[in-house]
Scaffold this motif. Structure first.
Motif, mmCIF file in Angstrom:
data_model
loop_
_atom_site.group_PDB
_atom_site.id
_atom_site.type_symbol
_atom_site.label_atom_id
_atom_site.label_comp_id
_atom_site.label_asym_id
_atom_site.label_seq_id
_atom_site.Cartn_x
_atom_site.Cartn_y
_atom_site.Cartn_z
ATOM 1 N N ILE A 1 7.003 5.150 -8.854
ATOM 2 C CA ILE A 1 5.614 4.608 -8.381
ATOM 3 C C ILE A 1 4.989 6.180 -7.762
ATOM 4 N N VAL A 2 3.324 4.928 -7.914
ATOM 5 C CA VAL A 2 2.212 6.014 -8.015
ATOM 6 C C VAL A 2 2.010 5.385 -6.155
ATOM 7 N N GLU A 3 1.240 6.827 -5.719
ATOM 8 C CA GLU A 3 0.981 6.090 -4.660
ATOM 9 C C GLU A 3 -0.662 7.248 -4.716
ATOM 10 N N PRO A 4 -1.994 6.215 -3.680
ATOM 11 C CA PRO A 4 -3.001 6.474 -3.923
ATOM 12 C C PRO A 4 -3.018 7.576 -4.305
ATOM 13 N N THR A 5 -2.549 7.967 -3.703
ATOM 14 C CA THR A 5 -3.342 9.704 -4.041
ATOM 15 C C THR A 5 -3.603 10.937 -5.510
ATOM 16 N N GLY A 6 -2.354 9.609 -5.958
ATOM 17 C CA GLY A 6 -1.887 10.323 -7.722
ATOM 18 C C GLY A 6 -0.597 11.408 -7.555
ATOM 19 N N SER A 7 -0.102 11.207 -6.547
ATOM 20 C CA SER A 7 1.078 11.823 -6.804
ATOM 21 C C SER A 7 1.868 10.325 -7.193
ATOM 22 N N ALA A 8 3.416 10.738 -8.167
ATOM 23 C CA ALA A 8 3.861 9.741 -8.663
ATOM 24 C C ALA A 8 5.454 10.571 -8.725
ATOM 25 N N LYS A 9 6.872 8.973 -8.769
ATOM 26 C CA LYS A 9 7.669 10.034 -8.379
ATOM 27 C C LYS A 9 8.363 8.767 -8.856
ATOM 28 N N THR A 10 10.050 8.930 -10.176
ATOM 29 C CA THR A 10 10.361 8.454 -10.784
ATOM 30 C C THR A 10 11.705 7.800 -9.542
ATOM 31 N N VAL A 11 11.557 6.461 -10.015
ATOM 32 C CA VAL A 11 12.755 5.474 -9.919
ATOM 33 C C VAL A 11 13.489 4.985 -10.141
ATOM 34 N N THR A 12 14.434 3.940 -10.096
ATOM 35 C CA THR A 12 14.981 3.473 -10.973
ATOM 36 C C THR A 12 15.847 1.851 -9.942
ATOM 37 N N ALA A 13 15.657 0.722 -10.595
ATOM 38 C CA ALA A 13 15.929 -0.387 -9.896
ATOM 39 C C ALA A 13 18.006 -1.058 -9.906
ATOM 40 N N THR A 14 17.468 -1.002 -9.187
ATOM 41 C CA THR A 14 19.350 -1.892 -8.728
ATOM 42 C C THR A 14 19.219 -3.024 -9.162
ATOM 43 N N ASP A 15 19.981 -3.521 -10.245
ATOM 44 C CA ASP A 15 20.095 -5.471 -10.369
ATOM 45 C C ASP A 15 18.593 -5.973 -10.554
ATOM 46 N N GLY A 16 17.829 -5.295 -10.811
ATOM 47 C CA GLY A 16 16.701 -6.214 -11.021
ATOM 48 C C GLY A 16 15.951 -5.732 -10.081
ATOM 49 N N SER B 1 9.006 0.619 0.556
ATOM 50 C CA SER B 1 8.114 0.288 1.665
ATOM 51 C C SER B 1 6.364 0.071 0.928
ATOM 52 N N ALA B 2 6.591 -0.885 1.715
ATOM 53 C CA ALA B 2 4.727 -1.448 1.655
ATOM 54 C C ALA B 2 3.997 -0.590 3.332
ATOM 55 N N LYS B 3 2.735 -0.293 2.356
ATOM 56 C CA LYS B 3 1.638 0.112 3.400
ATOM 57 C C LYS B 3 0.478 0.030 3.416
ATOM 58 N N TRP B 4 -0.555 0.337 4.471
ATOM 59 C CA TRP B 4 -1.101 -0.009 4.016
ATOM 60 C C TRP B 4 -2.156 0.169 3.366
ATOM 61 N N ILE B 5 -2.526 1.459 2.665
ATOM 62 C CA ILE B 5 -3.258 1.426 1.251
ATOM 63 C C ILE B 5 -2.403 0.665 0.215
ATOM 64 N N PRO B 6 -2.856 -0.158 -0.677
ATOM 65 C CA PRO B 6 -1.834 -0.245 -1.707
ATOM 66 C C PRO B 6 -0.920 0.921 -2.529
ATOM 67 N N ARG B 7 -0.219 0.698 -2.753
ATOM 68 C CA ARG B 7 1.196 1.668 -4.002
ATOM 69 C C ARG B 7 1.066 0.950 -5.472
ATOM 70 N N PHE B 8 1.654 1.374 -5.870
ATOM 71 C CA PHE B 8 1.895 0.501 -7.165
ATOM 72 C C PHE B 8 3.006 1.533 -8.010
ATOM 73 N N VAL B 9 3.884 0.371 -8.668
ATOM 74 C CA VAL B 9 4.967 0.452 -9.330
ATOM 75 C C VAL B 9 4.742 0.403 -10.373
ATOM 76 N N VAL B 10 5.300 1.096 -11.604
ATOM 77 C CA VAL B 10 4.908 1.316 -12.769
ATOM 78 C C VAL B 10 6.387 1.294 -13.770
ATOM 79 N N TRP B 11 6.496 0.231 -14.800
ATOM 80 C CA TRP B 11 7.440 0.160 -15.581
ATOM 81 C C TRP B 11 7.043 0.004 -16.690
ATOM 82 N N ASP B 12 7.908 0.081 -18.042
ATOM 83 C CA ASP B 12 8.106 -0.304 -19.287
ATOM 84 C C ASP B 12 9.353 -1.264 -19.598
ATOM 85 N N ASP B 13 8.969 -2.783 -20.532
ATOM 86 C CA ASP B 13 10.341 -3.185 -20.876
ATOM 87 C C ASP B 13 10.977 -2.497 -22.219
#
Length: 552
Positions: free
Chosen positions: A520-535, A540-552
């Motif tokens: 999850i990459v914040e609009p400020t540029g900070s980022a944290k690692t996350v793991t999906a569960t069952d796809g 949380s969604a905020k007023w300023i967009p957030r980004f979820v980045v992953w590779d297959d």
């Protein structure tokens, strides 16, 4: 471009200023590096000439940009301080926590402040206090890793000076838009001189390989009687002079940049800058017809763009509808619009307030009804849009809203197949507009501030890194919650852009589709690692967009 391009509707109200509370302050974590700087970082000439003059402290990033890449160490020059002054400094993150600090004493009137902590990607503020009461601060960004200057979807309106180029590079634009005015290349009637223009353009096109968009615009006192009035191409003398300017300019640019992807926009906002000619589509089409014929003869590989018209309000869309019906699209290779919507966001749609999303939906359908000769639909380019932060006039927005609206517009525009989007503008000018108000559309401050990044600069750079090379996948959640998927052409790299429009101050729980481990990459540029569960990933969604980045 001209201030008239950002004229507000009379009903647009001023916006109140909103503030966010600071978070807890953490413990100071490390020490200081305070190095004496010499020569080029000395005080202004006036201060050196009069030893009694009081210094004016200032802080600037070393390297010229307040956006530092992941492999760059942030460093700052503090100039204009007294000799042997005690200096203390601290760096805060966006929560207000102190993440680095230090102190020292200067041996000269200029010192270097260099953090000793390894700062992760994100947005920070360095604050310096000098004995005697002077305090100065500067916002800066540690950008995330990612491609820069590779995707022409991410454009910026610029009229760059050398000092702004490091910031342009750090933001990562793949294309730029700037005027190539008639009077700038034909300063004396009959004599063309591109020396000044080349000095401005070469660093972007020749040295950086950018794909530029040039605006062929504005009049010439010697031919049209005004520096702003367009030529009346029904008059042979004016038509001949204009065609000579277009041919000389287009030929020169191709000869100087033989391998570049060159584009030309015919005039800028005809309705606002039509001189004594009618502001009708028909009058504009006559100029575009003459101009396009010269460009296609001088440089068949160039892309022709127009009509560069405002396109949100009802009367603006009616103008465009008449332009299509009169054959305006026959003279361009892409339809360009300026959908200014301040002080509202791109999705703020209601009967009394048309919006960018609705305008693009209408334009896509209309362009499809007027295809090119080969049956294909004309692409859409947004060659100006933006939001000003607070200034003396109406229509300004809170800096957080500027960030939210800019990022959301890039996402929404992709949904309608917009090929290029040029934000107005990269940096604030050092001077006010002619009407005395500040022009505050920039992602950064002016040269006077050392091009200090606004929060929107951090968001724009972050968005560029996570979306460059990816394209919108038709899979969008509707309503107050937006969840848009972008994927690379090979289908292996993905980014979700997630936001909500119901509240500026609260977050909305949401589950989005994702596989495996991502970030999850914040609009400020900070980022944290996350793991999906069952796809799926709970976030949380905020007023300023957030980004979820992953590779297959």
């Amino acid at each position: 471009m001209e201030p008239s391009s950002r004229r507000l509707r009379a009903a647009d109200p001023p916006r109140p200023t909103r503030r966010r509370s600071a978070g807890l302050v953490a413990t100071v974590v490390t020490g200081v590096v305070l190095a004496v700087l010499l020569g080029e970082h000395g005080p202004p000439r006036s201060a050196r000439a009069d030893p009694r003059a009081s210094p004016t402290p200032s802080i600037r990033p070393i390297g010229g940009s307040g956006l530092f890449g992941p492999d760059e160490q942030p460093r700052f020059t503090v100039a204009g301080v007294e000799r042997a002054a005690d200096v203390t400094w601290k760096i805060n993150d966006t929560s207000g926590a102190i993440v680095d600090s230090g102190s020292g004493r200067t041996a000269a009137r200029s010192v270097e402040v260099q953090p000793t902590a390894v700062l992760p990607s994100g947005t920070y503020r360095v604050t310096v206090d000098v004995a005697g009461g002077a305090t100065m601060s500067y916002r800066f960004v540690r950008t995330i890793a990612g491609p820069t200057a590779e995707d022409t979807y991410f454009g910026l309106a610029v009229n760059p000076v050398a000092g702004a180029l490091p910031t342009f590079d750090a933001l990562g634009a793949g294309t730029s838009r700037q005027d190539l005015q008639w009077s700038a290349v034909e300063k004396q009637a009959g004599t063309f001189d591109f020396t000044t223009v080349d000095a401005r353009i070469d660093p972007l096109v020749r040295d950086r390989g950018l794909s530029p968009l040039f605006v062929l615009d504005y009049g010439h006192v010697a031919y049209t009687g005004s520096a702003m009035a367009p030529p009346d191409v029904s008059k042979p003398a004016q038509a001949a002079a204009w065609k000579r300017y277009v041919r000389e300019t287009v030929t020169h640019m191709r000869e100087r940049h033989p391998d570049a992807d060159l584009s030309y926009e015919v005039w800028n906002e005809w309705s606002n800058n039509h001189g004594s000619l009618p502001d009708t589509p028909a009058a504009y089409i006559e100029l575009a017809r003459v101009t396009a014929a010269v460009i296609r003869d001088a440089d068949p590989d160039a892309t022709i763009v127009g009509p560069a018209q405002n396109a949100v309000a009802g009367h603006e869309l009616r103008w465009l509808s008449e332009w299509f019906a009169a054959g305006g699209a026959d003279h361009v290779d892409a339809v360009s619009i300026h959908p200014y919507n301040q002080p509202w966001g791109p999705e703020h749609c209601e009967p009394t307030n048309p919006c960018i999303g609705e305008a693009l939906f209408w334009l896509r359908e209309t362009a499809d009804r007027y295809p090119r000769a080969d049956g294909t639909a004309l692409p859409i380019w947004i060659t100006e849009t933006g939001w000003p932060t607070r200034f003396a006039g109406q229509g300004w927005v809170d800096p957080d809203d500027q960030t939210a609206y800019v990022l959301r517009t890039y996402a929404v525009a992709a949904q309608f197949g917009v090929e290029r989007l040029y934000l107005f503008e990269m940096a604030e000018p050092s001077l006010a507009d002619p009407d005395g108000t500040a022009r505050t559309f920039g992602l950064t401050g002016s040269a006077v501030t050392g091009y200090e990044p606004k929060t929107s600069a951090a968001g724009w750079a972050t968005m560029q890194r996570v979306l460059a090379g990816k394209r919108y996948v038709p899979e969008r959640r509707v309503g107050d919650l937006s969840d848009m998927l972008f994927s690379s052409p090979d289908g292996r790299h993905h980014t979700r852009v997630v936001w909500q429009t119901s509240s500026r101050s609260t977050a909305t729980p949401v589950r989005v589709s994702m596989h495996g481990t991502g970030t999850i990459v914040e609009p400020t540029g900070s980022a944290k690692t996350v793991t999906a569960t069952d796809g799926t990933l709970a976030m949380s969604a905020k007023w300023i967009p957030r980004f979820v980045v992953w590779d297959d």
